[in-house]
Design an enzyme around this catalytic site. Structure first.
Site, PDB file in Angstrom:
ATOM      1  N   THR A  17     -75.235  -9.078  -5.965  1.00 56.28           N
ATOM      2  CA  THR A  17     -76.628  -8.823  -6.353  1.00 56.28           C
ATOM      3  C   THR A  17     -76.779  -7.541  -7.145  1.00 56.28           C
ATOM      4  OG1 THR A  17     -77.436 -10.018  -4.411  1.00 56.28           O
ATOM      5  CG2 THR A  17     -78.966  -8.482  -5.447  1.00 56.28           C
ATOM      6  N   SER A  60     -70.753 -12.851  -3.636  1.00 56.01           N
ATOM      7  CA  SER A  60     -69.767 -12.478  -2.625  1.00 56.01           C
ATOM      8  C   SER A  60     -69.279 -13.662  -1.795  1.00 56.01           C
ATOM      9  CB  SER A  60     -70.326 -11.391  -1.702  1.00 56.01           C
ATOM     10  OG  SER A  60     -71.439 -11.866  -0.978  1.00 56.01           O
ATOM     11  N   THR A  92     -73.445  -8.525  -0.844  1.00 51.75           N
ATOM     12  CA  THR A  92     -73.559  -8.087   0.549  1.00 51.75           C
ATOM     13  C   THR A  92     -73.162  -9.150   1.563  1.00 51.75           C
ATOM     14  OG1 THR A  92     -75.897  -8.739   0.609  1.00 51.75           O
ATOM     15  CG2 THR A  92     -75.401  -6.459  -0.016  1.00 51.75           C
ATOM     16  N   ASP A  93     -73.161 -10.429   1.185  1.00 52.39           N
ATOM     17  CA  ASP A  93     -72.935 -11.478   2.180  1.00 52.39           C
ATOM     18  C   ASP A  93     -71.583 -11.346   2.875  1.00 52.39           C
ATOM     19  OD1 ASP A  93     -75.403 -12.537   1.741  1.00 52.39           O
ATOM     20  OD2 ASP A  93     -74.724 -14.266   0.573  1.00 52.39           O
TER      21      ASP A  93
END
Length: 338
Positions: A17, A60, A92-93
């Site tokens: 992101t 990610s 971030t995942d």
């Protein structure tokens, strides 16, 4: 007067992101290179001389172990070439997993800091620039040395071993549920509340580059549930993986029927059990019923200790990749402890 020389920080971009934009104002996708990402943050160049490079351009969820370990090799080359620290940006995942995987093999004193963003650069309240500045300050701070891989997010600094993404949308998504953050970024300074040291030694990475050219270990993660009879674990075991991690109830418990499946699997491959609760360790000697922690250990399974399931999986995967199959229980005893 001698002009002060700024330290060099290598910035490796993997996508996510923090690097996503939209051409039509709707859904965003990864578009920004590492160079563009660094150039877009005002004041970043006053902290360090930046050497930015694009290592991948992926959400990610599409990262894998091979890509992350290639970033590790790039980071090691960067500090060997003189960089004072390294910053990796990604989505971030899977950030908590990537950071821990790199940490397992990071054997340099220089800081390696992972960061990202919950909001895209085109958002009116984008958090990526502040997170990148915090990561950069963390990477050049002398106090960050010898702490392994760190995660800088929302002005907090976390150890890779304990950090977790705990919210799907909030800019404060990252927490260390058990032990909390170890530092903060306050008024342009990096402040640590705990001393460094005490980190387990890095796994031996000799021959890792050659290993990455070969088929890599398969280590699935199976979560138990109410009424679980072990059918899924039996199916997974029948596919002949190299090991498996079970996310159990409470302190690492499963049903009596699932315990039998654990025993069947443990007779064929390493089986690790962890707690799915998100905080707290697996038990050691509290319960003795079928499916309890003591029962699973007696059936040949390995307790993950304080490691959550996703990180227990990465430790098992990494140990298998490094060829440390004879020391798995010792690895989890050491690395699953605070």
């Amino acid at each position: 007067m001698t002009q002060r020389t700024r330290p060099t920080v290598a910035v490796g971009a993997l996508g996510g992101t923090i690097a996503m934009t939209s051409a039509d104002g709707t859904a965003v996708v990864p578009t920004l290179t590492g160079e563009l990402l660094a150039e877009a943050v005002p004041g970043l160049e006053t902290i360090a001389d930046i050497r930015a490079e694009t290592l991948a351009m992926l959400p990610s969820g599409s990262l894998d172990e091979r890509t992350v370990l290639a970033a590790l090799a790039w980071a090691k080359d960067a500090v060997d070439a003189g960089a004072a620290g390294v910053v990796l940006t990604q989505g971030t995942d899977t950030l908590e997993e990537s950071a821990y995987l790199v940490d397992l093999f990071w054997d340099r004193p220089e800081p390696l800091v992972v960061t990202g963003a919950m909001r895209s650069p085109q958002s009116p309240s984008a958090d990526g620039p502040a997170n990148l500045i915090a990561a950069m300050r963390c990477a050049v701070a002398p106090e960050s040395r010898d702490r392994g891989v760190l995660v800088a997010f929302d002005d907090e600094i976390h150890q890779a071993r304990w950090v977790a993404k705990t919210d799907s949308m909030s800019t404060g998504a990252f927490r260390s549920p058990v032990f909390g953050p170890i530092g903060r970024c306050v008024e342009s300074q990096v402040v640590y509340g705990v001393n460094g040291g005490g980190r387990p030694p890095a796994l031996v990475a000799a021959g890792l580059a050659e290993r990455l050219q070969q088929p890599l270990p398969r280590v699935p993660l199976v979560a138990t549930h109410l009424g679980d009879r072990g059918d899924v674990l039996d199916l997974v075991a029948a596919s002949h993986p190299d090991g498996v991690v079970v996310a159990g109830f409470g302190a690492g418990h499963v049903s009596a029927a699932m315990a039998e499946a654990v025993g069947r699997a443990a007779a064929r491959m390493p089986v690790v059990f962890a707690s799915r609760t998100g905080s707290g360790p697996t038990g050691r000697a509290m319960y003795g019923y079928p499916g309890s922690e003591m029962d699973l250990v007696a059936r040949g399974a390995i307790a993950a200790g304080w490691l959550p399931p996703v990180k227990a999986r990465l430790l098992l995967w990494s140990a298998l990749c490094a060829g440390e199959t004879d020391q798995l229980r010792e690895e989890f005893t050491q690395r699953g402890a605070p």
